[in-house]
Design a protein around this motif. Structure first.
Motif, mmCIF file in Angstrom:
data_model
loop_
_atom_site.group_PDB
_atom_site.id
_atom_site.type_symbol
_atom_site.label_atom_id
_atom_site.label_comp_id
_atom_site.label_asym_id
_atom_site.label_seq_id
_atom_site.Cartn_x
_atom_site.Cartn_y
_atom_site.Cartn_z
ATOM 1 N N ASN A 1 0.816 -1.222 0.000
ATOM 2 C CA ASN A 1 0.000 0.000 0.000
ATOM 3 C C ASN A 1 0.849 1.271 0.000
ATOM 4 O O ASN A 1 0.408 2.298 0.508
ATOM 5 C CB ASN A 1 -0.944 0.023 1.210
ATOM 6 C CG ASN A 1 -1.944 -1.119 1.168
ATOM 7 O OD1 ASN A 1 -2.145 -1.735 0.135
ATOM 8 N ND2 ASN A 1 -2.573 -1.393 2.284
ATOM 9 N N GLU A 2 2.049 1.211 -0.580
ATOM 10 C CA GLU A 2 2.919 2.384 -0.619
ATOM 11 C C GLU A 2 2.800 3.153 -1.930
ATOM 12 O O GLU A 2 3.340 4.241 -2.062
ATOM 13 C CB GLU A 2 4.374 1.968 -0.392
ATOM 14 C CG GLU A 2 4.635 1.464 1.020
ATOM 15 C CD GLU A 2 6.085 1.090 1.244
ATOM 16 O OE1 GLU A 2 6.680 1.558 2.227
ATOM 17 O OE2 GLU A 2 6.628 0.334 0.426
ATOM 18 N N ILE B 1 0.295 9.490 -9.622
ATOM 19 C CA ILE B 1 0.778 8.336 -8.855
ATOM 20 C C ILE B 1 1.393 8.867 -7.566
ATOM 21 O O ILE B 1 2.270 9.733 -7.607
ATOM 22 C CB ILE B 1 1.821 7.527 -9.643
ATOM 23 C CG1 ILE B 1 1.197 6.938 -10.908
ATOM 24 C CG2 ILE B 1 2.404 6.414 -8.774
ATOM 25 C CD1 ILE B 1 2.183 6.197 -11.795
ATOM 26 N N THR B 2 0.917 8.364 -6.442
ATOM 27 C CA THR B 2 1.453 8.766 -5.142
ATOM 28 C C THR B 2 2.250 7.602 -4.557
ATOM 29 O O THR B 2 1.715 6.515 -4.353
ATOM 30 C CB THR B 2 0.327 9.164 -4.166
ATOM 31 O OG1 THR B 2 -0.412 10.253 -4.731
ATOM 32 C CG2 THR B 2 0.900 9.596 -2.833
ATOM 33 N N ALA B 3 3.541 7.832 -4.342
ATOM 34 C CA ALA B 3 4.424 6.797 -3.797
ATOM 35 C C ALA B 3 5.064 7.317 -2.526
ATOM 36 O O ALA B 3 5.705 8.377 -2.532
ATOM 37 C CB ALA B 3 5.491 6.423 -4.823
ATOM 38 N N VAL C 1 4.409 10.886 -1.735
ATOM 39 C CA VAL C 1 4.845 11.918 -2.681
ATOM 40 C C VAL C 1 4.044 11.728 -3.962
ATOM 41 O O VAL C 1 4.074 10.653 -4.565
ATOM 42 C CB VAL C 1 6.351 11.828 -2.981
ATOM 43 C CG1 VAL C 1 6.768 12.947 -3.939
ATOM 44 C CG2 VAL C 1 7.171 11.905 -1.699
ATOM 45 N N GLN C 2 3.320 12.760 -4.370
ATOM 46 C CA GLN C 2 2.473 12.671 -5.556
ATOM 47 C C GLN C 2 3.244 13.122 -6.802
ATOM 48 O O GLN C 2 3.889 14.170 -6.806
ATOM 49 C CB GLN C 2 1.225 13.545 -5.384
ATOM 50 C CG GLN C 2 0.227 13.434 -6.523
ATOM 51 C CD GLN C 2 -0.953 14.359 -6.362
ATOM 52 O OE1 GLN C 2 -0.827 15.449 -5.811
ATOM 53 N NE2 GLN C 2 -2.120 13.924 -6.817
ATOM 54 N N PHE C 3 3.163 12.312 -7.871
ATOM 55 C CA PHE C 3 3.818 12.612 -9.137
ATOM 56 C C PHE C 3 2.750 12.739 -10.229
ATOM 57 O O PHE C 3 1.861 11.897 -10.330
ATOM 58 C CB PHE C 3 4.809 11.504 -9.514
ATOM 59 C CG PHE C 3 5.911 11.300 -8.517
ATOM 60 C CD1 PHE C 3 7.134 11.940 -8.682
ATOM 61 C CD2 PHE C 3 5.747 10.453 -7.416
ATOM 62 C CE1 PHE C 3 8.160 11.754 -7.767
ATOM 63 C CE2 PHE C 3 6.765 10.264 -6.492
ATOM 64 C CZ PHE C 3 7.975 10.921 -6.662
ATOM 65 N N TYR C 4 2.875 13.772 -11.064
ATOM 66 C CA TYR C 4 1.872 13.968 -12.109
ATOM 67 C C TYR C 4 2.374 14.954 -13.166
ATOM 68 O O TYR C 4 3.433 15.562 -13.025
ATOM 69 C CB TYR C 4 0.561 14.476 -11.497
ATOM 70 C CG TYR C 4 0.665 15.811 -10.781
ATOM 71 C CD1 TYR C 4 0.312 17.004 -11.409
ATOM 72 C CD2 TYR C 4 1.123 15.877 -9.456
ATOM 73 C CE1 TYR C 4 0.402 18.221 -10.749
ATOM 74 C CE2 TYR C 4 1.219 17.084 -8.787
ATOM 75 C CZ TYR C 4 0.863 18.252 -9.436
ATOM 76 O OH TYR C 4 0.972 19.452 -8.782
ATOM 77 N N LEU D 1 4.583 16.569 -5.470
ATOM 78 C CA LEU D 1 4.004 17.274 -4.325
ATOM 79 C C LEU D 1 3.991 16.348 -3.111
ATOM 80 O O LEU D 1 3.244 15.370 -3.077
ATOM 81 C CB LEU D 1 2.584 17.730 -4.652
ATOM 82 C CG LEU D 1 1.857 18.538 -3.569
ATOM 83 C CD1 LEU D 1 2.554 19.875 -3.350
ATOM 84 C CD2 LEU D 1 0.404 18.762 -3.965
ATOM 85 N N PRO D 2 4.830 16.612 -2.102
ATOM 86 C CA PRO D 2 4.885 15.753 -0.905
ATOM 87 C C PRO D 2 3.762 16.073 0.074
ATOM 88 O O PRO D 2 3.403 17.237 0.262
ATOM 89 C CB PRO D 2 6.254 16.078 -0.304
ATOM 90 C CG PRO D 2 6.510 17.491 -0.724
ATOM 91 C CD PRO D 2 5.864 17.667 -2.074
#
Length: 300
Positions: A74-75, A95-97, A100-103, A118-119
């Protein structure tokens, strides 16, 4: 003279004891009971199957995917993606890993691709998160992989990251993805790539050979072998300077002989964390081959 007709009137009130009344209100037939039970069971099964299929069918006609968790820990959480992939040039989806959100992956000029991150919270040691940026071609085959190496992140502070790419990698990139890769993810070896280049330095032919070893998740290590021809004497230690720089890393197979130098760079070795490697952990074979050939190497 008419004959008198005689009509006999029956009095049923006195015949109660002689009349048998049949009661159909209760069905004591066991065969009928079992038949009704089977029909009821079949109806219940059909209803349960319908409840299972309906959500899947509705997803087929949905324009966007609902948020999904893409790994067992669930990471990583994907939202509005194409099976976990973000389409480069399309601002939809993220995608949030590890929070930290990446887009918003976009192609720019000069073979660069940018994206936003965006953390959700402040993070001091981002490198330890083991987040990797991956680029894929139109067949969804990984062609580029790089560790997300921002030093630190501040909570809710938007950042823009730039990838500087080889012209071919840039042109082939269609999708992007975020992965979490730990040391165990680099254990399964897949292929190797041999590259050679020969240069003339001060009237001496220097031959460099490198063998790159790739796991299923990219580059793990590479072996270097350098030789110099036309050496004036066996005592001419042509690679002494490079050898002295490598000694401090305690490389087990480092060998410096007259006119030759050989060693292995293990990208999983923590002692080499500050070593300026030819390529980084996780680099794809496609990336290494294209980049090396651009620099004049012959790879096979």
């Amino acid at each position: 003279m008419k004959q008198e007709e005689k009509i006999e009137i029956l009095d049923l009130s006195s015949q109660n004891s002689k009349i048998e009344i049949l009661d159909f209100s209760n069905n004591d037939n066991p065969l009928e009971t079992r038949k009704e039970n089977r029909i009821l069971i079949i109806i219940i099964i059909v209803v349960l199957i319908a409840l299972t299929i309906i959500p899947s069918v509705s997803n087929i006609f949905s324009n966007k995917n609902t948020p999904i968790i893409t790994n067992s820990t669930n990471e990583i959480e994907s939202k509005d993606t194409l099976d976990g992939f973000l389409e480069i040039g399309n601002s939809d989806g993220s995608i949030t890993a590890k929070k930290v959100q990446f887009y918003n992956f976009q192609k720019r000029t000069s073979n660069k691709i940018t994206f936003n991150y965006l953390p959700e919270s402040s993070i001091d040691n981002v490198y330890s998160l083991n987040l990797y940026i991956e680029l894929y071609n139109n067949r969804k085959v990984a062609i580029y992989r790089k560790k997300f190496d921002v030093t630190s992140l501040e909570r809710k502070v938007l950042g823009i990251y730039t990838l500087s790419l080889n012209e071919n990698i840039y042109g082939e990139s269609v999708y992007a993805k975020i992965s979490i890769l730990n040391q165990d993810d680099f254990k399964t070896m897949k292929e190797e790539l041999k590259c050679t280049i020969s240069k003339n330095v001060n009237n001496k032919e220097v031959i460099n050979k490198v063998i790159y070893d790739f796991s299923t998740n990219g580059l793990v290590n590479y072996k270097v072998n350098k030789t110099v021809n036309n050496s004036e004497s066996e005592e001419d230690n042509y690679f002494e300077s490079e050898y002295n720089k490598l000694v401090k890393y305690e490389i087990t197979d480092l060998v410096n002989e007259a006119g030759s130098l050989s060693y292995t760079i293990d990208l999983l070795d923590s002692k080499l964390s500050d070593y300026n490697a030819l390529y980084t952990l996780g680099s794809t074979a496609r990336e290494v081959k294209l980049d090396s050939e651009t620099k004049g190497w012959r790879c096979e």
